[in-house]
Design a protein around this motif. Structure first.
Motif, PDB file in Angstrom:
ATOM      1  N   ARG A  55      46.320  26.136  37.106  1.00 48.30           N
ATOM      2  CA  ARG A  55      44.969  26.922  37.153  1.00 48.30           C
ATOM      3  C   ARG A  55      45.245  28.331  36.422  1.00 48.30           C
ATOM      4  NH1 ARG A  55      44.309  28.294  42.300  1.00 48.30           N
ATOM      5  NH2 ARG A  55      41.898  28.130  42.445  1.00 48.30           N
ATOM      6  N   TYR A  56      44.088  28.704  36.058  1.00 42.70           N
ATOM      7  CA  TYR A  56      44.199  29.712  35.087  1.00 42.70           C
ATOM      8  C   TYR A  56      42.921  30.810  35.583  1.00 42.70           C
ATOM      9  CZ  TYR A  56      47.558  27.611  31.798  1.00 42.70           C
ATOM     10  OH  TYR A  56      48.457  26.809  31.432  1.00 42.70           O
ATOM     11  N   LEU A  57      43.159  32.100  35.304  1.00 45.26           N
ATOM     12  CA  LEU A  57      42.048  32.864  34.881  1.00 45.26           C
ATOM     13  C   LEU A  57      41.873  32.581  33.395  1.00 45.26           C
ATOM     14  CD1 LEU A  57      43.518  36.124  36.395  1.00 45.26           C
ATOM     15  CD2 LEU A  57      41.969  34.534  37.321  1.00 45.26           C
ATOM     16  N   LYS A  58      40.558  32.419  33.219  1.00 46.02           N
ATOM     17  CA  LYS A  58      40.113  32.111  31.953  1.00 46.02           C
ATOM     18  C   LYS A  58      38.822  32.978  31.347  1.00 46.02           C
ATOM     19  CE  LYS A  58      40.898  27.163  31.920  1.00 46.02           C
ATOM     20  NZ  LYS A  58      40.388  25.958  31.543  1.00 46.02           N
ATOM     21  N   ILE A  59      38.765  33.327  30.129  1.00 47.04           N
ATOM     22  CA  ILE A  59      37.656  34.310  29.486  1.00 47.04           C
ATOM     23  C   ILE A  59      37.372  33.757  28.045  1.00 47.04           C
ATOM     24  CG2 ILE A  59      39.048  36.249  29.199  1.00 47.04           C
ATOM     25  CD1 ILE A  59      36.848  37.934  29.671  1.00 47.04           C
ATOM     26  N   ASP A  60      36.284  33.415  27.721  1.00 51.64           N
ATOM     27  CA  ASP A  60      35.900  33.006  26.205  1.00 51.64           C
ATOM     28  C   ASP A  60      35.447  33.939  25.326  1.00 51.64           C
ATOM     29  OD1 ASP A  60      36.558  30.279  27.372  1.00 51.64           O
ATOM     30  OD2 ASP A  60      34.243  29.895  28.123  1.00 51.64           O
TER      31      ASP A  60
ATOM     32  N   TYR B  75      43.823  41.193  32.671  1.00 50.74           N
ATOM     33  CA  TYR B  75      45.026  41.528  33.334  1.00 50.74           C
ATOM     34  C   TYR B  75      44.840  42.400  34.572  1.00 50.74           C
ATOM     35  CZ  TYR B  75      48.582  39.576  30.256  1.00 50.74           C
ATOM     36  OH  TYR B  75      49.171  38.572  29.545  1.00 50.74           O
ATOM     37  N   PRO B  76      43.754  43.434  34.593  1.00 50.79           N
ATOM     38  CA  PRO B  76      43.482  44.032  36.160  1.00 50.79           C
ATOM     39  C   PRO B  76      43.251  42.849  36.999  1.00 50.79           C
ATOM     40  CG  PRO B  76      42.267  44.984  34.183  1.00 50.79           C
ATOM     41  CD  PRO B  76      42.747  43.903  33.542  1.00 50.79           C
ATOM     42  N   VAL B  77      42.498  41.977  36.743  1.00 51.14           N
ATOM     43  CA  VAL B  77      42.498  40.811  37.823  1.00 51.14           C
ATOM     44  C   VAL B  77      43.907  40.164  38.076  1.00 51.14           C
ATOM     45  CG1 VAL B  77      41.079  38.848  38.381  1.00 51.14           C
ATOM     46  CG2 VAL B  77      40.090  40.664  37.288  1.00 51.14           C
ATOM     47  N   ALA B  78      44.452  39.870  37.275  1.00 52.83           N
ATOM     48  CA  ALA B  78      45.946  39.110  37.250  1.00 52.83           C
ATOM     49  C   ALA B  78      46.717  39.924  38.190  1.00 52.83           C
ATOM     50  CB  ALA B  78      46.449  38.910  35.972  1.00 52.83           C
ATOM     51  N   TYR B  79      46.915  41.390  37.970  1.00 48.51           N
ATOM     52  CA  TYR B  79      47.711  42.119  38.894  1.00 48.51           C
ATOM     53  C   TYR B  79      47.238  42.379  40.112  1.00 48.51           C
ATOM     54  CZ  TYR B  79      51.273  42.945  35.339  1.00 48.51           C
ATOM     55  OH  TYR B  79      52.165  42.724  34.267  1.00 48.51           O
ATOM     56  N   LYS B  80      45.778  42.401  40.136  1.00 45.52           N
ATOM     57  CA  LYS B  80      45.239  42.463  41.772  1.00 45.52           C
ATOM     58  C   LYS B  80      45.623  41.365  42.632  1.00 45.52           C
ATOM     59  CE  LYS B  80      42.963  45.570  42.540  1.00 45.52           C
ATOM     60  NZ  LYS B  80      43.365  46.776  43.085  1.00 45.52           N
ATOM     61  N   LEU B  81      45.608  40.070  41.666  1.00 47.25           N
ATOM     62  CA  LEU B  81      45.891  38.769  42.552  1.00 47.25           C
ATOM     63  C   LEU B  81      47.177  38.960  42.986  1.00 47.25           C
ATOM     64  CD1 LEU B  81      43.744  36.318  40.453  1.00 47.25           C
ATOM     65  CD2 LEU B  81      43.193  37.053  42.912  1.00 47.25           C
ATOM     66  N   LYS B  82      47.999  39.386  42.087  1.00 45.23           N
ATOM     67  CA  LYS B  82      49.522  39.290  42.321  1.00 45.23           C
ATOM     68  C   LYS B  82      49.859  40.251  43.498  1.00 45.23           C
ATOM     69  CE  LYS B  82      53.677  41.431  41.148  1.00 45.23           C
ATOM     70  NZ  LYS B  82      54.802  40.760  41.925  1.00 45.23           N
TER      71      LYS B  82
ATOM     72  N   TYR C 288      55.167  36.817  43.073  1.00 40.30           N
ATOM     73  CA  TYR C 288      55.252  36.035  41.947  1.00 40.30           C
ATOM     74  C   TYR C 288      55.356  37.010  40.792  1.00 40.30           C
ATOM     75  CZ  TYR C 288      50.183  35.674  41.360  1.00 40.30           C
ATOM     76  OH  TYR C 288      48.846  36.143  41.201  1.00 40.30           O
ATOM     77  N   GLY C 289      55.699  36.415  39.597  1.00 40.64           N
ATOM     78  CA  GLY C 289      55.661  37.557  38.234  1.00 40.64           C
ATOM     79  C   GLY C 289      54.294  37.154  37.743  1.00 40.64           C
ATOM     80  N   VAL C 290      53.755  38.057  37.217  1.00 41.11           N
ATOM     81  CA  VAL C 290      52.509  37.816  36.521  1.00 41.11           C
ATOM     82  C   VAL C 290      52.803  37.035  34.893  1.00 41.11           C
ATOM     83  CG1 VAL C 290      50.700  38.584  35.124  1.00 41.11           C
ATOM     84  CG2 VAL C 290      50.936  39.830  37.453  1.00 41.11           C
TER      85      VAL C 290
ATOM     86  N   VAL D 185      38.359  45.317  41.261  1.00 38.99           N
ATOM     87  CA  VAL D 185      38.547  45.620  40.053  1.00 38.99           C
ATOM     88  C   VAL D 185      37.182  46.263  39.607  1.00 38.99           C
ATOM     89  CG1 VAL D 185      38.747  45.002  37.657  1.00 38.99           C
ATOM     90  CG2 VAL D 185      40.544  44.128  39.480  1.00 38.99           C
ATOM     91  N   ALA D 186      36.069  45.572  39.865  1.00 38.98           N
ATOM     92  CA  ALA D 186      34.653  46.090  39.428  1.00 38.98           C
ATOM     93  C   ALA D 186      34.331  47.417  39.703  1.00 38.98           C
ATOM     94  CB  ALA D 186      33.747  45.164  39.867  1.00 38.98           C
ATOM     95  N   ARG D 187      34.862  47.766  41.271  1.00 37.23           N
ATOM     96  CA  ARG D 187      34.791  49.290  41.735  1.00 37.23           C
ATOM     97  C   ARG D 187      35.279  50.298  40.986  1.00 37.23           C
ATOM     98  NH1 ARG D 187      36.180  47.658  48.034  1.00 37.23           N
ATOM     99  NH2 ARG D 187      34.694  45.945  48.137  1.00 37.23           N
ATOM    100  N   LYS D 188      36.300  49.736  40.249  1.00 41.81           N
ATOM    101  CA  LYS D 188      37.070  50.825  39.171  1.00 41.81           C
ATOM    102  C   LYS D 188      36.549  50.923  37.955  1.00 41.81           C
ATOM    103  CE  LYS D 188      41.611  50.480  41.656  1.00 41.81           C
ATOM    104  NZ  LYS D 188      42.996  50.197  41.397  1.00 41.81           N
ATOM    105  N   GLY D 189      35.585  50.111  37.662  1.00 40.66           N
ATOM    106  CA  GLY D 189      34.885  50.026  36.308  1.00 40.66           C
ATOM    107  C   GLY D 189      35.607  50.088  34.958  1.00 40.66           C
ATOM    108  N   ALA D 190      36.875  49.528  35.234  1.00 42.58           N
ATOM    109  CA  ALA D 190      37.844  49.496  34.045  1.00 42.58           C
ATOM    110  C   ALA D 190      37.789  47.936  33.513  1.00 42.58           C
ATOM    111  CB  ALA D 190      39.274  49.829  34.582  1.00 42.58           C
TER     112      ALA D 190
END
Length: 206
Positions: free
Chosen positions: A28-33, A52-59, A70-72, A120-125
């Protein structure tokens, strides 16, 4: 205990100068086209700035709330073009399409993903959150090798993989070309970059 999926999943290992047949489990992956030259396309920069902001938030959520650290994982990407010579030999990056990916563990749910995106959206980054999704990828039987050196030197390796090794094994290409970036180009000299090159395959029908 912190899980290192690069060690736990055998297909995250490859050998330079050797084409190996591997069985890749569903992941399973985070994916973006996106599409276009990864060196210049604004959509590529936006994709990285979102992934990456979402990946680290999930971690950090997994570690703090679920008790599973787990390691990102490294950046991965699927690459293709209407004419694959534009990717392998001509290297016309303006014609490339791509899906940037980051692996997440099976215990991360759609609800976890949506919550992380909201935070992540709340930070606008993260400029491309609307393009980000959580999705499985099933590659199964694949050929892969380790490329050491600049990304632009991959062409001859891919040409040999696609036009010599795969046909010699009575295989045909199925899924999209897959790259796993074990080195960070911001911190690693081009000649030392390590990239797993993977191509899903299937037996040629008799």
């Amino acid at each position: 205990m912190k899980s290192d999926f690069k060690k736990l999943i055998p297909s995250y290992s490859a050998t330079k100068g050797t084409f190996s047949l591997v069985s890749v489990p569903p992941i399973r992956y985070l994916k973006i086209d996106g599409s276009g030259d990864p060196n210049t396309a604004e959509s590529y920069k936006d994709a990285l700035s979102t992934l990456y902001p979402v990946a680290y938030k999930l971690k950090f959520f997994s570690k703090g709330e679920l008790g599973q650290d787990y390691g990102v994982m490294p950046l991965e990407a699927l690459w293709w073009a209407d004419d694959m010579d534009a990717f392998t030999s001509a290297r016309d990056k303006s014609l490339w399409d791509w899906t940037l990916m980051n692996m997440v563990p099976d215990w991360i749910t759609q609800e976890h993903f949506e919550a992380a995106c909201s935070l992540v959206a709340r930070k606008g980054a993260a400029p491309a959150l609307e393009r980000l999704r959580l999705e499985p990828l099933e590659e199964g039987l694949s050929v892969q090798t380790l490329h050491v050196g600049p990304y632009d030197d991959e062409g001859p390796v891919l040409d040999e993989m696609h036009h010599r090794f795969i046909p010699e094994q009575s295989l045909t290409m199925t899924g999209r070309h897959h790259e796993i970036y074990l080195g960070d180009p911001r911190r690693t000299a081009p000649e030392k970059l390590r990239t797993i090159l993977r191509q899903p395959v299937a037996p040629v029908p008799e």
